[in-house]
Write an enzyme that holds these catalytic residues in place. Structure first.
Site, PDB file in Angstrom:
ATOM      1  N   ASP A  70       0.817  -1.210   0.000  1.00 36.62           N
ATOM      2  CA  ASP A  70       0.000   0.000   0.000  1.00 36.62           C
ATOM      3  C   ASP A  70       0.848   1.256   0.000  1.00 36.62           C
ATOM      4  O   ASP A  70       2.046   1.228   0.317  1.00 36.62           O
ATOM      5  CB  ASP A  70      -0.967  -0.003   1.189  1.00 36.62           C
ATOM      6  CG  ASP A  70      -0.259  -0.008   2.536  1.00 36.62           C
ATOM      7  OD1 ASP A  70       0.774  -0.692   2.658  1.00 36.62           O
ATOM      8  OD2 ASP A  70      -0.746   0.663   3.470  1.00 36.62           O
ATOM      9  N   ASP A  98       8.433   4.426  -1.204  1.00 40.65           N
ATOM     10  CA  ASP A  98       7.772   3.726  -0.096  1.00 40.65           C
ATOM     11  C   ASP A  98       6.574   2.926  -0.600  1.00 40.65           C
ATOM     12  O   ASP A  98       5.463   3.396  -0.580  1.00 40.65           O
ATOM     13  CB  ASP A  98       7.340   4.760   0.937  1.00 40.65           C
ATOM     14  CG  ASP A  98       6.955   4.155   2.267  1.00 40.65           C
ATOM     15  OD1 ASP A  98       7.182   2.948   2.460  1.00 40.65           O
ATOM     16  OD2 ASP A  98       6.421   4.894   3.122  1.00 40.65           O
ATOM     17  N   GLU A 128      -0.169  -1.031   5.698  1.00 43.52           N
ATOM     18  CA  GLU A 128       0.955  -0.637   6.542  1.00 43.52           C
ATOM     19  C   GLU A 128       0.917   0.848   6.866  1.00 43.52           C
ATOM     20  O   GLU A 128       1.392   1.268   7.926  1.00 43.52           O
ATOM     21  CB  GLU A 128       2.282  -0.974   5.845  1.00 43.52           C
ATOM     22  CG  GLU A 128       3.520  -0.853   6.739  1.00 43.52           C
ATOM     23  CD  GLU A 128       4.139   0.536   6.790  1.00 43.52           C
ATOM     24  OE1 GLU A 128       4.990   0.788   7.669  1.00 43.52           O
ATOM     25  OE2 GLU A 128       3.769   1.404   5.944  1.00 43.52           O
ATOM     26  N   GLU A 157      11.933  -1.742   3.365  1.00 48.97           N
ATOM     27  CA  GLU A 157      11.637  -0.319   3.521  1.00 48.97           C
ATOM     28  C   GLU A 157      12.802   0.524   2.995  1.00 48.97           C
ATOM     29  O   GLU A 157      13.964   0.118   3.048  1.00 48.97           O
ATOM     30  CB  GLU A 157      11.409   0.011   4.999  1.00 48.97           C
ATOM     31  CG  GLU A 157      10.105  -0.501   5.565  1.00 48.97           C
ATOM     32  CD  GLU A 157       8.921   0.420   5.239  1.00 48.97           C
ATOM     33  OE1 GLU A 157       9.132   1.460   4.575  1.00 48.97           O
ATOM     34  OE2 GLU A 157       7.798   0.076   5.652  1.00 48.97           O
TER      35      GLU A 157
END
Length: 359
Positions: A70, A98, A128, A157
């Site tokens: 997401d 991201d 998230e 990440e």
């Protein structure tokens, strides 16, 4: 259809160009599932919009490589574009940092690595970027803990292609300021709650955030108002104002300790905890983490750094699984309208992870 075996940049762009704001991840997870189910070396499992693809080769070690699908809301920054060329090329658009660059690496390597030297569980999860209670990774941990069983985890990440250990904890509270309603033409008959919020804002403005060393890495804390609400009409003195405050705290502090600190700061006001997640210590003294860091940094250079934002390494830490953050993209560009990621970093992280999983 996604092509996991094609150009890595094209795969990254294809994933980014599927809108997947939190709560709308079905389309992207459908696409990843369709792509990975074609490979017989992978067992593919799904819970809602969380997907797991794993090898079962009987290796001595199992590694989780995880990433969320997401993004925060789109800001007129899709479809993606590529700016520059060669070593200066960057892909621009929502999710490039991201963290769909990291997800593209996962999809490509899941398809390509038919016989890694470690068994790998590839995890793609939803929700998230919103409150922790909605996390797809948390849902897997509750519903299918065996899916996450591992000796070590890598979370893709953004870390500027470096190793970022642990993460800060985070909590949000609502600080309520009471007032007394009145007609604004006779305001002296009431008490203006919005005016009263000035004291909350003063305490925040004067607050000095700490730098805290944990296991050799220095984590920077932060205490900020992130929202304020109050008032019911243009001619009414408001009887309540609510200031929402976000506290980012070092992983050496528990959620309970962080909450107590916030309540002390806003002593005299009604404080309601609305969301919280503990941090994670660096964990780089774990042999598996140290081995991965040595391989990754041989490709990318640099030294391990702290992760200032909260990430799901904390969730893995709660499960007793050491984990690090390692992915392409500058974290400072995450969630920004001009979000963009160096193409070279995506390739670099891909090559480093592939080297470690096949060495």
């Amino acid at each position: 259809m996604l092509d996991p075996t094609g150009d890595l940049l094209a795969l990254t762009r294809a994933l980014c160009d599927i809108p997947s704001v939190s709560g709308d991840e079905t389309a992207i997870v459908d696409a990843i599932e369709a792509a990975l189910r074609r490979y017989p070396h992978l067992e593919v499992l799904r819970d809602g919009d969380a997907l797991v693809a794993r090898t079962s080769l009987g290796r001595a070690e199992r590694v989780v490589v995880a990433g969320h699908t997401d993004t925060v809301p789109i800001a007129d920054n899709l479809p993606t574009t590529v700016v520059g060329s060669g070593s200066e090329a960057a892909v621009w658009g929502r999710g490039t940092v991201d963290m769909k660059g990291g997800v593209a690496i996962q999809v490509a390597l899941a398809a390509a690595l038919t016989a890694p030297t470690r068994d790998v569980t590839w995890v793609f999860y939803d929700h998230e970027e919103v409150e922790a209670s909605l996390s797809g990774l948390g849902r897997i941990a509750r519903n299918h803990p065996d899916w996450l069983a591992a000796d070590f985890a890598v979370l893709g990440e953004p870390s500027n292609a470096g190793i970022e250990g642990g993460c800060n904890g985070t909590l949000r509270v609502e600080v309520r300021v009471p007032g007394v309603a009145a007609h604004s033409a006779r305001s002296w008959m009431g008490v203006n709650a919005i005016h009263g919020a000035a004291e909350v804002l003063r305490r925040l403005a004067e607050y000095e955030a700490a730098d805290v060393e944990v296991d050799g890495l220095v984590y920077r804390e932060g205490m900020n108002a992130v929202a304020i609400s109050g008032g019911v009409a243009g001619n009414v003195v408001p009887d309540e104002c609510v200031v929402t405050v976000n506290y980012r705290f070092a992983p050496s502090t528990s959620v309970a300790g962080a909450e107590a600190h916030v309540r002390e700061l806003f002593s005299g006001f009604d404080v309601t905890l609305t969301d919280a997640a503990s941090g994670a210590r660096p964990g780089l003294d774990d042999p598996a983490a140290a081995d991965f860091a040595a391989t990754a940094l041989a490709f990318t250079g640099g030294v391990p750094a702290p992760k200032f934002g909260w990430t799901d390494v904390a969730r893995f830490a709660e499960l007793g699984i050491p984990a690090v953050n390692f992915g392409p993209g500058d974290p400072l560009l995450a969630h920004k309208d001009d979000e963009h990621c160096a193409v070279a970093q995506i390739q670099l992280c891909h090559d480093a992870l592939r080297s470690w999983l096949t060495s």
